[in-house]
Design a protein around this motif. Structure first.
Motif, PDB file in Angstrom:
ATOM      1  N   HIS A 283      14.161  13.114   2.357  1.00 33.36           N
ATOM      2  CA  HIS A 283      14.611  11.813   1.835  1.00 33.36           C
ATOM      3  C   HIS A 283      14.083  10.634   2.661  1.00 33.36           C
ATOM      4  CE1 HIS A 283      17.501   9.097  -0.075  1.00 33.36           C
ATOM      5  NE2 HIS A 283      17.773   8.650   1.131  1.00 33.36           N
ATOM      6  N   GLY A 284      14.211  10.722   3.988  1.00 39.77           N
ATOM      7  CA  GLY A 284      13.794   9.615   4.851  1.00 39.77           C
ATOM      8  C   GLY A 284      12.285   9.401   4.804  1.00 39.77           C
ATOM      9  N   VAL A 285      11.530  10.493   4.736  1.00 37.43           N
ATOM     10  CA  VAL A 285      10.059  10.403   4.693  1.00 37.43           C
ATOM     11  C   VAL A 285       9.633   9.712   3.389  1.00 37.43           C
ATOM     12  CG1 VAL A 285       7.927  11.772   4.549  1.00 37.43           C
ATOM     13  CG2 VAL A 285       9.738  12.445   6.146  1.00 37.43           C
ATOM     14  N   ALA A 286      10.263  10.110   2.284  1.00 39.49           N
ATOM     15  CA  ALA A 286       9.916   9.527   0.971  1.00 39.49           C
ATOM     16  C   ALA A 286      10.242   8.032   0.953  1.00 39.49           C
ATOM     17  CB  ALA A 286      10.680  10.260  -0.137  1.00 39.49           C
ATOM     18  N   ASN A 287      11.410   7.660   1.438  1.00 38.29           N
ATOM     19  CA  ASN A 287      11.791   6.236   1.454  1.00 38.29           C
ATOM     20  C   ASN A 287      10.845   5.425   2.331  1.00 38.29           C
ATOM     21  OD1 ASN A 287      13.964   6.256  -0.254  1.00 38.29           O
ATOM     22  ND2 ASN A 287      15.482   6.520   1.351  1.00 38.29           N
ATOM     23  N   ALA A 288      10.556   5.955   3.538  1.00 39.54           N
ATOM     24  CA  ALA A 288       9.709   5.227   4.489  1.00 39.54           C
ATOM     25  C   ALA A 288       8.334   4.963   3.886  1.00 39.54           C
ATOM     26  CB  ALA A 288       9.580   6.032   5.787  1.00 39.54           C
ATOM     27  N   LEU A 289       7.781   5.996   3.227  1.00 37.49           N
ATOM     28  CA  LEU A 289       6.440   5.870   2.656  1.00 37.49           C
ATOM     29  C   LEU A 289       6.409   4.833   1.527  1.00 37.49           C
ATOM     30  CD1 LEU A 289       4.145   8.880   1.861  1.00 37.49           C
ATOM     31  CD2 LEU A 289       4.272   6.968   0.299  1.00 37.49           C
ATOM     32  N   LEU A 290       7.403   4.881   0.657  1.00 41.57           N
ATOM     33  CA  LEU A 290       7.385   4.006  -0.526  1.00 41.57           C
ATOM     34  C   LEU A 290       7.760   2.559  -0.208  1.00 41.57           C
ATOM     35  CD1 LEU A 290       9.052   6.544  -2.965  1.00 41.57           C
ATOM     36  CD2 LEU A 290       6.723   5.636  -3.177  1.00 41.57           C
ATOM     37  N   LEU A 291       8.480   2.382   0.888  1.00 42.99           N
ATOM     38  CA  LEU A 291       9.038   1.062   1.226  1.00 42.99           C
ATOM     39  C   LEU A 291       8.009  -0.083   1.159  1.00 42.99           C
ATOM     40  CD1 LEU A 291      11.652  -0.295   2.122  1.00 42.99           C
ATOM     41  CD2 LEU A 291      11.205   0.489   4.451  1.00 42.99           C
ATOM     42  N   PRO A 292       6.861  -0.005   1.895  1.00 42.66           N
ATOM     43  CA  PRO A 292       5.935  -1.146   1.832  1.00 42.66           C
ATOM     44  C   PRO A 292       5.313  -1.343   0.458  1.00 42.66           C
ATOM     45  CG  PRO A 292       5.029   0.642   3.193  1.00 42.66           C
ATOM     46  CD  PRO A 292       6.418   1.039   2.842  1.00 42.66           C
ATOM     47  N   TYR A 293       5.001  -0.236  -0.239  1.00 44.38           N
ATOM     48  CA  TYR A 293       4.349  -0.354  -1.554  1.00 44.38           C
ATOM     49  C   TYR A 293       5.294  -1.012  -2.563  1.00 44.38           C
ATOM     50  CZ  TYR A 293       1.070   2.985   0.495  1.00 44.38           C
ATOM     51  OH  TYR A 293       0.156   3.602   1.312  1.00 44.38           O
ATOM     52  N   VAL A 294       6.576  -0.641  -2.500  1.00 40.96           N
ATOM     53  CA  VAL A 294       7.550  -1.207  -3.444  1.00 40.96           C
ATOM     54  C   VAL A 294       7.824  -2.671  -3.098  1.00 40.96           C
ATOM     55  CG1 VAL A 294       9.940  -1.081  -4.279  1.00 40.96           C
ATOM     56  CG2 VAL A 294       8.627   1.021  -3.994  1.00 40.96           C
ATOM     57  N   PHE A 295       7.981  -2.942  -1.810  1.00 38.67           N
ATOM     58  CA  PHE A 295       8.310  -4.330  -1.423  1.00 38.67           C
ATOM     59  C   PHE A 295       7.170  -5.297  -1.697  1.00 38.67           C
ATOM     60  CE2 PHE A 295      12.404  -5.535   0.233  1.00 38.67           C
ATOM     61  CZ  PHE A 295      13.078  -4.338   0.030  1.00 38.67           C
ATOM     62  N   LYS A 296       5.941  -4.811  -1.651  1.00 39.78           N
ATOM     63  CA  LYS A 296       4.791  -5.663  -1.952  1.00 39.78           C
ATOM     64  C   LYS A 296       4.949  -6.231  -3.375  1.00 39.78           C
ATOM     65  CE  LYS A 296      -0.160  -5.544  -1.628  1.00 39.78           C
ATOM     66  NZ  LYS A 296      -1.346  -4.725  -1.598  1.00 39.78           N
ATOM     67  N   VAL A 297       5.544  -5.451  -4.271  1.00 43.82           N
ATOM     68  CA  VAL A 297       5.725  -5.885  -5.663  1.00 43.82           C
ATOM     69  C   VAL A 297       7.032  -6.664  -5.842  1.00 43.82           C
ATOM     70  CG1 VAL A 297       5.898  -5.095  -8.071  1.00 43.82           C
ATOM     71  CG2 VAL A 297       4.405  -3.890  -6.452  1.00 43.82           C
ATOM     72  N   ILE A 298       8.155  -6.060  -5.428  1.00 43.79           N
ATOM     73  CA  ILE A 298       9.435  -6.722  -5.736  1.00 43.79           C
ATOM     74  C   ILE A 298       9.732  -7.887  -4.791  1.00 43.79           C
ATOM     75  CG2 ILE A 298      10.509  -4.692  -6.837  1.00 43.79           C
ATOM     76  CD1 ILE A 298      12.091  -4.355  -4.212  1.00 43.79           C
ATOM     77  N   GLY A 299       9.087  -7.878  -3.601  1.00 46.52           N
ATOM     78  CA  GLY A 299       9.321  -8.957  -2.629  1.00 46.52           C
ATOM     79  C   GLY A 299       8.997 -10.324  -3.210  1.00 46.52           C
ATOM     80  N   LYS A 300       8.038 -10.336  -4.157  1.00 48.75           N
ATOM     81  CA  LYS A 300       7.624 -11.622  -4.768  1.00 48.75           C
ATOM     82  C   LYS A 300       8.761 -12.259  -5.544  1.00 48.75           C
ATOM     83  CE  LYS A 300       2.928 -10.008  -5.448  1.00 48.75           C
ATOM     84  NZ  LYS A 300       2.234  -9.128  -6.365  1.00 48.75           N
ATOM     85  N   THR A 301       9.760 -11.438  -5.915  1.00 49.93           N
ATOM     86  CA  THR A 301      10.837 -11.962  -6.753  1.00 49.93           C
ATOM     87  C   THR A 301      12.078 -12.329  -5.934  1.00 49.93           C
ATOM     88  OG1 THR A 301      11.741  -9.774  -7.183  1.00 49.93           O
ATOM     89  CG2 THR A 301      10.042 -10.553  -8.702  1.00 49.93           C
ATOM     90  N   CYS A 302      11.987 -12.206  -4.612  1.00 43.24           N
ATOM     91  CA  CYS A 302      13.134 -12.592  -3.768  1.00 43.24           C
ATOM     92  C   CYS A 302      12.592 -13.186  -2.461  1.00 43.24           C
ATOM     93  CB  CYS A 302      14.069 -11.406  -3.519  1.00 43.24           C
ATOM     94  SG  CYS A 302      13.252  -9.934  -2.923  1.00 43.24           S
ATOM     95  N   MET A 303      11.830 -14.249  -2.635  1.00 43.49           N
ATOM     96  CA  MET A 303      11.130 -14.844  -1.488  1.00 43.49           C
ATOM     97  C   MET A 303      12.082 -15.411  -0.435  1.00 43.49           C
ATOM     98  SD  MET A 303       8.113 -14.163  -1.985  1.00 43.49           S
ATOM     99  CE  MET A 303       6.662 -15.080  -1.636  1.00 43.49           C
ATOM    100  N   GLU A 304      13.203 -15.944  -0.879  1.00 41.34           N
ATOM    101  CA  GLU A 304      14.151 -16.525   0.095  1.00 41.34           C
ATOM    102  C   GLU A 304      14.632 -15.423   1.054  1.00 41.34           C
ATOM    103  OE1 GLU A 304      17.262 -18.754  -1.838  1.00 41.34           O
ATOM    104  OE2 GLU A 304      18.398 -18.790   0.052  1.00 41.34           O
ATOM    105  N   GLU A 305      14.959 -14.277   0.458  1.00 42.02           N
ATOM    106  CA  GLU A 305      15.426 -13.155   1.284  1.00 42.02           C
ATOM    107  C   GLU A 305      14.304 -12.648   2.193  1.00 42.02           C
ATOM    108  OE1 GLU A 305      16.228 -13.512  -1.850  1.00 42.02           O
ATOM    109  OE2 GLU A 305      18.424 -13.394  -1.894  1.00 42.02           O
ATOM    110  N   MET A 306      13.045 -12.710   1.702  1.00 40.34           N
ATOM    111  CA  MET A 306      11.938 -12.232   2.533  1.00 40.34           C
ATOM    112  C   MET A 306      11.776 -13.118   3.775  1.00 40.34           C
ATOM    113  SD  MET A 306      11.373  -9.618   0.824  1.00 40.34           S
ATOM    114  CE  MET A 306      10.261  -8.916   1.980  1.00 40.34           C
ATOM    115  N   VAL A 307      12.056 -14.414   3.611  1.00 41.76           N
ATOM    116  CA  VAL A 307      12.004 -15.325   4.774  1.00 41.76           C
ATOM    117  C   VAL A 307      13.094 -14.912   5.778  1.00 41.76           C
ATOM    118  CG1 VAL A 307      12.347 -17.714   5.537  1.00 41.76           C
ATOM    119  CG2 VAL A 307      11.029 -17.242   3.465  1.00 41.76           C
ATOM    120  N   HIS A 308      14.301 -14.616   5.257  1.00 42.59           N
ATOM    121  CA  HIS A 308      15.397 -14.173   6.144  1.00 42.59           C
ATOM    122  C   HIS A 308      14.987 -12.887   6.876  1.00 42.59           C
ATOM    123  CE1 HIS A 308      18.507 -15.976   3.102  1.00 42.59           C
ATOM    124  NE2 HIS A 308      17.780 -16.900   3.680  1.00 42.59           N
ATOM    125  N   ILE A 309      14.432 -11.933   6.102  1.00 42.26           N
ATOM    126  CA  ILE A 309      14.130 -10.609   6.666  1.00 42.26           C
ATOM    127  C   ILE A 309      13.054 -10.733   7.753  1.00 42.26           C
ATOM    128  CG2 ILE A 309      13.150  -8.327   6.106  1.00 42.26           C
ATOM    129  CD1 ILE A 309      14.691  -8.635   3.353  1.00 42.26           C
TER     130      ILE A 309
END
Ligand SMILES: NC(=O)c1ccc[n+]([C@@H]2O[C@H](COP(=O)([O-])OP(=O)(O)OC[C@H]3O[C@@H](n4cnc5c(N)ncnc54)[C@H](O)[C@@H]3O)[C@@H](O)[C@H]2O)c1
Length: 394
Positions: A283-309
């Motif tokens: 589970h942890g390996v799968a999440n870790a791997l997908l995390l950057p690829y998924v955030f590259k797409v969905i991060g564009k829709t929550c830019m305010e939170e990306m600044v916080h993060i």
């Protein structure tokens, strides 16, 4: 708390104890529960590491019969859970002590809750057609990884052999009576597991922070987990005996777990499920791997939170340039995989390229998680993310 006419519920176990040597407080809990038959649920790895024997020895001072169930190797299936429930019934256990990573804890909490239910009711619950309406027998959970946060969540996740996917069952009655989070129990956690479960905890924090169900309260927990993570993950993985780093990672896991339990997670977990179900990727390996690829797409829709993060991860202040914040966070996540020696592509995990489309079909059915993400990915976009993560297209 009410926002926009929605009511937000906030739950965690009634008693959470965190800190080095907090394990020793289990004796007063046992005295309080006054059990007649204790069942210790753990897994084969911890049995082989001698942890189970040591704990049985330690608990023997209470002169209460103790049985052990360690028939768990790898991440559990619904069949594993059924075996544990039957074991409790056969032994008339009245206190479950779960010790281990998320695999053992998920079995322990669900078995403790369901063991006092009728057979037909259990079947309906495991099929996902109903949820438990009452507490089960008493339950104490002790995590040995940092971690899934399973000791503070309402979820338990199992592989379904009928369709090759992983599925969560959810109810507040799966929460244990007591969670004891002792970093000393995590000192022996192997580097690979520490890396994967550590990034899993981070995934809980970042996904629940941007989740549609996030509240000001859950964000407090997620934020604190993200702030603590960067300074401690590498130390905990590469210098496992660093008690301070292990303790900080216990906090990361706990804080992220509480946020996950109450705000839920999202697309990263949805896309990870078919990898766990079909390819048995941890589970942890799968999440870790997908995390950057998924955030590259969905991060564009929550830019305010990306600044916080970006700020919480100490990557800089990008208040005036949110696009750069997203770029920095994604870059950090890719670097993290490299630094921790975690796989960066689905190819490395021997995933068959022809399976990417069927996996996208499966992931697109995990509506509960996809619709908790700021942007709801469609099947085509999920397929493209799998393609990118297959080839390592950053
Ligand atoms: N319920 C939830 O909220 C929740 C959240 C996330 C993940 N999960 C589930 O948790 C599972 C993964 O859990 P995990 O990442 O903690 O790994 P794990 O429980 O599968 O453990 C991995 C391996 O590490 C070994 N291990 C663990 N701690 C050790 C220690 N201190 N010393 C020596 N060996 C140790 C175990 O024996 C096992 O072989 C998955 O099934 C996942 O679906 C549940």
């Amino acid at each position: 708390m009410t926002i926009n006419n929605q009511i937000f519920d906030f739950r965690m176990p009634g008693n959470v104890k965190i800190g080095a040597n907090s394990f020793n407080t289990i004796h007063s809990d046992i005295e309080q529960f006054q059990p007649k038959n204790i069942l210790l649920i753990s897994d084969k790895g911890l049995q082989e590491a001698g942890v189970v024997e040591k704990i049985v020895h330690d608990l023997s001072r209470h002169n209460i019969p103790i049985q052990t169930f360690t028939d768990i190797s790898g991440e559990p299936y619904f069949e594993t859970l059924n075996l544990a429930i039957q074991f409790i019934k056969d032994n008339q256990s009245d206190l479950v002590i779960g010790i281990g990573g998320g695999s053992a804890l998920d079995v322990a909490k669900a078995a403790a809750c369901l063991a006092n239910k009728e057979e037909d009711n259990i079947t309906e619950i495991l099929l996902g057609h109903s949820t438990p309406l009452s507490k089960g027998i008493s339950c104490i959970l002790l995590p040995t990884t940092s971690g899934t946060g399973s000791e503070v969540t309402m979820n338990a996740i199992f592989g379904d052999t009928s369709n090759g996917v992983k599925r969560g069952i959810v109810s507040p009655f799966y929460l244990p009576d007591v969670a004891i989070i002792d970093p000393i129990l995590t000192l022996s956690c192997p580097a690979k597991v520490s890396a994967a479960s550590g990034v899993d905890a981070f995934t809980h924090a970042i996904e629940s922070y941007i989740a549609k169900k996030a509240t000001p309260l859950t964000k407090l927990y997620a934020r604190e987990a993200m702030v603590k993570f960067p300074a401690n993950i590498t130390k905990a993985v590469f210098n496992g005996s660093d008690l301070k780093a292990r303790e900080e990672m216990c906090w990361v896991s706990f804080l992220a777990g509480v946020s996950l339990a109450n705000a839920g997670v999202g697309a990263v977990h949805a896309l990870a499920y078919p990898l766990g179900g079909k390819y048995h990727v941890p589970h942890g390996v799968a999440n870790a791997l997908l995390l950057p690829y998924v955030f590259k797409v969905i991060g564009k829709t929550c830019m305010e939170e990306m600044v916080h993060i970006a700020n919480y991860l100490q990557l800089g202040d990008y208040t005036d340039n949110p696009h750069e914040a997203l770029g920095k966070v994604v870059e950090y996540l890719f670097n993290l995989l490299k630094e921790l020696g975690l796989p960066k592509t689905l190819k490395e995990l021997n995933v068959n390229e022809n399976d990417l489309e069927p996996m996208a079909n499966e992931a697109s059915k995990v509506i509960r998680l996809l619709e908790n993400t700021p942007y709801e990915l469609n099947k085509k976009e999920i397929h493209q993310i799998y393609i990118n993560s297959f080839f390592g297209n950053e």
